[in-house]
Scaffold this motif. Structure first.
Motif, PDB file in Angstrom:
ATOM      1  N   GLY A 492     -63.926-132.007 -62.898  1.00 50.10           N
ATOM      2  CA  GLY A 492     -62.673-132.723 -62.708  1.00 50.10           C
ATOM      3  C   GLY A 492     -62.307-132.859 -61.241  1.00 50.10           C
ATOM      4  N   LEU A 495     -64.604-135.465 -59.659  1.00 53.62           N
ATOM      5  CA  LEU A 495     -64.220-136.816 -60.064  1.00 53.62           C
ATOM      6  C   LEU A 495     -62.956-137.259 -59.340  1.00 53.62           C
ATOM      7  CD1 LEU A 495     -64.885-136.656 -63.924  1.00 53.62           C
ATOM      8  CD2 LEU A 495     -66.219-137.902 -62.209  1.00 53.62           C
ATOM      9  N   ALA A 523     -61.094-139.340 -67.015  1.00 47.41           N
ATOM     10  CA  ALA A 523     -61.851-138.105 -67.205  1.00 47.41           C
ATOM     11  C   ALA A 523     -61.148-136.914 -66.584  1.00 47.41           C
ATOM     12  CB  ALA A 523     -63.255-138.258 -66.631  1.00 47.41           C
ATOM     13  N   TYR A 524     -60.735-137.030 -65.284  1.00 49.51           N
ATOM     14  CA  TYR A 524     -60.152-135.837 -64.655  1.00 49.51           C
ATOM     15  C   TYR A 524     -58.730-135.564 -65.137  1.00 49.51           C
ATOM     16  CZ  TYR A 524     -57.985-138.793 -60.934  1.00 49.51           C
ATOM     17  OH  TYR A 524     -57.271-139.717 -60.223  1.00 49.51           O
TER      18      TYR A 524
END
Length: 586
Positions: A492, A495, A523-524
């Motif tokens: 995370g 990213l 995503a993060y």
């Protein structure tokens, strides 16, 4: 015909298996019996080697199969055949083959020969212990002729790992000094029998031709002595007296009659077994024996008494020059030996229990030393025997308590890999202590009430130390409750950094970068929400302080992972990479 069957086996595979068996173990003389000085001694070097091998297989119950009897009755020869069978079992289990797959040899009584079983041929054409080689390499030493080959008590150095009634067990094989030969007094013979009976879960007593009345009387000598010792131990302790009365102190006694001559050629195996049972009842059944005091004593001391008869193995093996060739062994002997070895190790084997407590790989050497000290003058004395029993029962009670407590806490901590809260851990510890106390109250402890109280006090001290060790381990698990999330947390962070970099480098002119930034942001953010949920749950269950410690350990783990990733380029061999690229590009 046996020789022809042997010749058709695979000699290379047989030699290979034989060499592996010799390298796996050897016979160790654990106990020396000095006839001249009347002393029993422990061979500490040999016991230390066995102790090391037992520790290597971990803490598990022990089963001991022993063979004893008058000298020159073929005890060591029998144990070498046992070794062949057990090693064959190991090879089958390692290869995923069922070693107990039912054989269907031609029925006895029809004049057809029994084919040689695979376990007899698997280790080669020669029995390893033939010739009486010193040192026990490859098998238990034995030889033809009139000289005894075994002195004292020997054990095979490597335990065999088996499962009995769902319990993992370390199986040991024991060979003993020829008892009741011309060189030993009745007291010395009783010493050997006593040590063997105390340590064995199955005791095979060799007799020649038939169960001999004088040998049964010699057994009774020790039985009466052992019974007197047990009564002495229970004196003044009503609960202990009831416990001893409920349980027979020794487990299985198997009369093995060698060179049995009374099987008719036309009989089936079932008819032969009927004759074995009749022969046993004439000697140990109190309802059949006229002077039944000996039979009653034996029935009161052993949980199981059985009998098996083996025909003569052939005149060739009695010669001093016999090299151990399997083809020289009588076919009828092989038929019954195949039946017997399967009875011993599949249907008639139990873990060793001493007055209700399991003997384990950890306690076996300690109990052995206790009883050797009790018999050190090669004369059984009720008081020293009682002291050895008392020492052994307290030792086994302590080990059983520690094992139960550790097992219950291991199960609780395995069910909660992220650790238990302080209150929950204390609750589990209290329940484990109650369970240990219940088992201890039901355990047989030889000695006065003061001895029992002292033993429980020592157990409590040991449990406190064990509790502290588990408490520290639980604390470490609590602190590392979030460390399993370190990898997604690092991902995370990476990213997030890549998203920020793309904002400044390519988002303002490339639509592809914009789309990638959106994916990375999703995503993060998702990872951050996932971590926040875990942190919230941890804080609500264990408090903010525990959550803060866990968050600190998570940060340390993330830094460790980042350090590892950062060092990867330095570990690359760029010279090799350059050569690889050159070879790949024409």
């Amino acid at each position: 015909e046996n020789a022809q069957a042997v010749a058709t086996s695979d000699p290379r595979g047989a030699l290979h298996m034989s060499a592996r068996h010799a390298s796996k173990g050897c016979a160790l003389q654990l106990i020396r019996l000095n006839i001249q000085e009347g002393k029993v001694e422990v061979n500490e070097d040999a016991l230390g080697r066995l102790e090391k091998n037992l520790k290597a297989v971990g803490s598990r119950s022990v089963a001991v199969v022993s063979v004893m009897g008058a000298f020159r009755t073929g005890k060591s020869f029998l144990l070498d055949l046992f070794l062949r069978y057990l090693y064959y079992e190991d090879e089958c289990l390692a290869g995923g083959v069922d070693p107990h797959e039912a054989r269907d040899p031609p029925p006895r009584g029809l004049g057809q020969r029994c084919p040689l079983p695979e376990w007899l041929l698997a280790a080669g054409n020669q029995i390893q212990g033939a010739g009486g080689a010193a040192g026990g390499a490859g098998g238990f030493s034995f030889k033809g002729g009139m000289d005894a080959c075994t002195e004292g008590i020997w054990l095979w150095s490597q335990p065999f790992l088996r499962t009995i009634n769902g319990v993992p067990v370390a199986l040991l094989l024991m060979d003993t000094q020829g008892a009741w030969d011309g060189n030993m007094t009745k007291e010395q013979s009783a010493t050997i029998f006593g040590l063997t009976a105390v340590l064995s879960s199955k005791q095979i007593y060799n007799n020649t031709m038939q169960i001999q009345e004088d040998k049964v009387e010699n057994l009774a000598y020790f039985m009466h002595f052992a019974k007197a010792a047990m009564q002495h131990a229970a004196a003044g302790n009503e609960a202990l007296g009831r416990a001893i009365g409920r349980s027979k102190p020794f487990q299985t006694l198997d009369f093995l009659v060698r060179d049995w001559r009374y099987f008719d050629d036309e009989w089936t195996v079932e008819e032969c077994r009927t004759q074995m049972a009749e022969h046993l009842s004439r000697h140990v059944d109190p309802r059949v024996v006229r002077e039944n005091s000996t039979a009653q004593a034996m029935q009161s001391m052993f949980q199981h008494i059985s009998c098996f008869c083996l025909p003569h193995p052939g005149s060739a093996i009695e010669k001093t020059s016999w090299s151990g060739n399997v083809g020289d062994i009588s076919n009828d002997f092989i038929r019954f030996m195949d039946i017997y070895v399967r009875d011993v190790f599949t249907t008639g084997l139990e873990k060793k229990v001493l007055l209700g407590s399991d003997l384990t790989t950890l306690s076996f050497p300690l109990v052995l030393r206790d009883f050797v000290r009790a018999f050190e003058n090669a004369t059984p004395v009720a008081m020293t025997f009682t002291q050895a029993m008392a020492s052994s029962t307290t030792l086994l009670a302590k080990e059983g308590a520690m094992r139960t407590y550790a097992k219950l806490l291991d199960e609780a901590m395995a069910a909660h890999p992220n650790g238990l809260s302080k209150e929950e851990f204390q609750r589990v510890g209290t329940l484990a202590s109650v369970e240990v106390k219940r088992d201890f109250d039901n355990a047989t402890i030889i000695g006065t009430d003061q001895v029992r109280e002292q033993t429980w006090g020592e157990i409590l001290t040991c449990l406190e130390a064990l509790h502290k060790r588990y408490e520290e381990e639980n604390k470490r698990q609590l602190e590392k409750a979030l460390t399993s999330l370190a990898l997604p947390a690092v991902l995370g962070v990476l990213l997030f950094c890549l998203d920020r970099i793309s904002d400044w480098t390519c988002d303002w002119w490339a639509d592809t970068c914009v789309q990638l930034s959106k994916v990375m942001r999703l995503a993060y953010v998702g990872i951050a929400i996932y971590l926040a949920i875990h942190l919230y749950i941890l804080a609500s269950q264990r408090g903010r302080l525990a959550a803060a410690f866990a968050l600190s350990e998570l940060w340390k783990e993330m830094l460790r992972l980042l350090g590892g990733f950062g060092g990867m380029p330095g570990n690359l061999n760029f010279g090799s990479l350059r050569l690889l690229l050159r070879s790949a590009v024409p």
